[in-house]
Design a protein around this motif. Sequence first.
Motif, PDB file in Angstrom:
ATOM      1  N   GLU A  41     -11.159   7.920  -9.923  1.00  0.00           N
ATOM      2  CA  GLU A  41     -11.516   8.741 -11.229  1.00  0.00           C
ATOM      3  C   GLU A  41     -10.638   9.969 -11.444  1.00  0.00           C
ATOM      4  N   THR A  42      -9.678  10.247 -10.705  1.00  0.00           N
ATOM      5  CA  THR A  42      -9.033  11.657 -10.999  1.00  0.00           C
ATOM      6  C   THR A  42      -7.721  11.184 -11.825  1.00  0.00           C
ATOM      7  N   LYS A  43      -7.476   9.970 -12.084  1.00  0.00           N
ATOM      8  CA  LYS A  43      -6.242   9.556 -12.597  1.00  0.00           C
ATOM      9  C   LYS A  43      -6.539   9.284 -14.209  1.00  0.00           C
ATOM     10  N   PRO A  44      -5.695   9.271 -15.116  1.00  0.00           N
ATOM     11  CA  PRO A  44      -5.749   8.659 -16.368  1.00  0.00           C
ATOM     12  C   PRO A  44      -5.259   7.356 -16.805  1.00  0.00           C
ATOM     13  N   TYR A  45      -4.827   6.850 -15.531  1.00  0.00           N
ATOM     14  CA  TYR A  45      -4.126   5.451 -15.876  1.00  0.00           C
ATOM     15  C   TYR A  45      -4.903   4.494 -14.931  1.00  0.00           C
ATOM     16  N   ARG A  46      -4.413   3.187 -15.013  1.00  0.00           N
ATOM     17  CA  ARG A  46      -4.916   2.273 -14.169  1.00  0.00           C
ATOM     18  C   ARG A  46      -4.652   2.455 -12.675  1.00  0.00           C
ATOM     19  N   CYS A  47      -5.501   2.120 -11.899  1.00  0.00           N
ATOM     20  CA  CYS A  47      -5.350   2.294 -10.480  1.00  0.00           C
ATOM     21  C   CYS A  47      -6.150   0.840  -9.813  1.00  0.00           C
ATOM     22  N   ASP A  48      -5.459   0.483  -8.775  1.00  0.00           N
ATOM     23  CA  ASP A  48      -6.121  -0.539  -8.304  1.00  0.00           C
ATOM     24  C   ASP A  48      -6.654  -0.391  -6.752  1.00  0.00           C
ATOM     25  N   LEU A  49      -7.474  -1.331  -6.225  1.00  0.00           N
ATOM     26  CA  LEU A  49      -8.122  -1.009  -4.878  1.00  0.00           C
ATOM     27  C   LEU A  49      -7.960  -2.155  -3.946  1.00  0.00           C
ATOM     28  N   ILE A  50      -7.376  -1.940  -2.880  1.00  0.00           N
ATOM     29  CA  ILE A  50      -7.190  -3.086  -1.843  1.00  0.00           C
ATOM     30  C   ILE A  50      -8.456  -2.448  -0.693  1.00  0.00           C
ATOM     31  N   ALA A  51      -9.364  -3.630  -0.381  1.00  0.00           N
ATOM     32  CA  ALA A  51     -10.474  -3.389   0.790  1.00  0.00           C
ATOM     33  C   ALA A  51      -9.690  -4.029   1.961  1.00  0.00           C
ATOM     34  N   ASP A  52      -9.302  -3.561   2.976  1.00  0.00           N
ATOM     35  CA  ASP A  52      -8.721  -4.271   3.998  1.00  0.00           C
ATOM     36  C   ASP A  52      -9.816  -4.130   5.092  1.00  0.00           C
ATOM     37  N   LEU A  53     -10.494  -5.551   5.122  1.00  0.00           N
ATOM     38  CA  LEU A  53     -11.344  -6.001   5.954  1.00  0.00           C
ATOM     39  C   LEU A  53     -10.859  -6.764   7.178  1.00  0.00           C
ATOM     40  N   SER A  54      -9.823  -6.822   7.245  1.00  0.00           N
ATOM     41  CA  SER A  54      -8.915  -7.855   8.129  1.00  0.00           C
ATOM     42  C   SER A  54      -9.368  -7.551   9.764  1.00  0.00           C
ATOM     43  N   ARG A  55      -9.732  -6.311  10.069  1.00  0.00           N
ATOM     44  CA  ARG A  55      -9.939  -5.780  11.335  1.00  0.00           C
ATOM     45  C   ARG A  55     -11.468  -5.581  11.375  1.00  0.00           C
ATOM     46  N   GLY A  56     -12.229  -5.874  10.360  1.00  0.00           N
ATOM     47  CA  GLY A  56     -13.569  -5.586  10.465  1.00  0.00           C
ATOM     48  C   GLY A  56     -14.424  -6.927  10.383  1.00  0.00           C
ATOM     49  N   ARG A  57     -15.737  -6.518  10.847  1.00  0.00           N
ATOM     50  CA  ARG A  57     -16.797  -7.822  10.687  1.00  0.00           C
ATOM     51  C   ARG A  57     -17.955  -7.088  10.062  1.00  0.00           C
ATOM     52  N   SER A  58     -18.418  -7.992   9.005  1.00  0.00           N
ATOM     53  CA  SER A  58     -19.666  -7.170   8.531  1.00  0.00           C
ATOM     54  C   SER A  58     -20.927  -7.817   9.424  1.00  0.00           C
ATOM     55  N   ALA A  59     -22.029  -6.759   9.432  1.00  0.00           N
ATOM     56  CA  ALA A  59     -23.053  -7.084  10.467  1.00  0.00           C
ATOM     57  C   ALA A  59     -24.104  -8.118   9.532  1.00  0.00           C
ATOM     58  N   ASN A  60     -23.666  -8.502   8.219  1.00  0.00           N
ATOM     59  CA  ASN A  60     -24.311  -9.530   7.400  1.00  0.00           C
ATOM     60  C   ASN A  60     -23.482 -10.133   6.623  1.00  0.00           C
ATOM     61  N   PRO A  61     -22.648 -10.979   6.815  1.00  0.00           N
ATOM     62  CA  PRO A  61     -21.745 -11.436   5.654  1.00  0.00           C
ATOM     63  C   PRO A  61     -22.424 -12.209   4.399  1.00  0.00           C
ATOM     64  N   ALA A  62     -23.673 -12.370   4.614  1.00  0.00           N
ATOM     65  CA  ALA A  62     -24.100 -13.409   3.489  1.00  0.00           C
ATOM     66  C   ALA A  62     -23.987 -12.823   2.032  1.00  0.00           C
ATOM     67  N   PRO A  63     -24.207 -11.586   1.896  1.00  0.00           N
ATOM     68  CA  PRO A  63     -24.041 -10.879   0.316  1.00  0.00           C
ATOM     69  C   PRO A  63     -22.686 -10.663   0.040  1.00  0.00           C
ATOM     70  N   ALA A  64     -21.599 -11.187   0.592  1.00  0.00           N
ATOM     71  CA  ALA A  64     -20.299 -10.738   0.140  1.00  0.00           C
ATOM     72  C   ALA A  64     -19.743 -10.779  -1.258  1.00  0.00           C
ATOM     73  N   ILE A  65     -20.066 -12.036  -1.831  1.00  0.00           N
ATOM     74  CA  ILE A  65     -19.802 -12.173  -3.227  1.00  0.00           C
ATOM     75  C   ILE A  65     -20.563 -11.515  -4.147  1.00  0.00           C
ATOM     76  N   GLN A  66     -21.793 -11.222  -3.918  1.00  0.00           N
ATOM     77  CA  GLN A  66     -22.542 -10.259  -5.063  1.00  0.00           C
ATOM     78  C   GLN A  66     -22.040  -8.768  -4.657  1.00  0.00           C
ATOM     79  N   ASN A  67     -21.644  -8.645  -3.304  1.00  0.00           N
ATOM     80  CA  ASN A  67     -21.141  -7.137  -3.162  1.00  0.00           C
ATOM     81  C   ASN A  67     -19.851  -6.826  -4.019  1.00  0.00           C
ATOM     82  N   ALA A  68     -19.102  -7.996  -4.091  1.00  0.00           N
ATOM     83  CA  ALA A  68     -17.699  -7.737  -4.915  1.00  0.00           C
ATOM     84  C   ALA A  68     -18.003  -7.577  -6.238  1.00  0.00           C
TER      85      ALA A  68
END
Length: 128
Positions: A41-68
Motif C-alpha cells: 500500500e505504500t507504493k503507487p505502482y504494481r507490486c506482487d506477493l510471493i508466499a513461501d510456504l515451502s518450509r511450512g505446514r498448515s495446521a489445517n490444509p483444507a481451506p487453502a484454495i478459499q484462503n487464496a
Amino acid sequence: MSEVSVQWDDPEETTVRAVIVGRFTWEEFFDAQQQANRLIETKPYRCDLIADLSRGRSANPAPAIQNARQVLKTSPQNLGMFVIITSAFASIVVGAVKRFDPNMADRVEATSRLETARELIARSRERS
C-alpha cells in the motif's frame, strides 16, 4: 509455532516475499498477508506477493484454495500476482482450481521454487 518474515524481495521494492517456516495457522498466514499489504500500500505502482510456504505446514490444509481467494479479496488495488511456493501436489490443486475461477486464473500461481516464482512474476510484468 512458526517463524514468519515479511520483507521486500527486490531492491526496487516491487515484490514482497512472506516466508513461513514450521507449523502455521491460517491466522498466522493472514497476519503475514496484512504485513505484506501494508508494504504494498505504500507504493503507487504494481507490486506482487510471493508466499513461501515451502518450509511450512498448515495446521489445517483444507481451506487453502478459499484462503487464496481471500488474499485476492483483501489485497490492495495495486497487487499484481500472488505466487505461492509450496509442494508439487498443492501446485497441481491450484492449477485445477484456476480453470474454474477466472479471478484466480490470471493472478494466482503456485510453484515449488523461489526462482520460478520470480520468473512467473517477470513474465506477467512483460505482458502488462
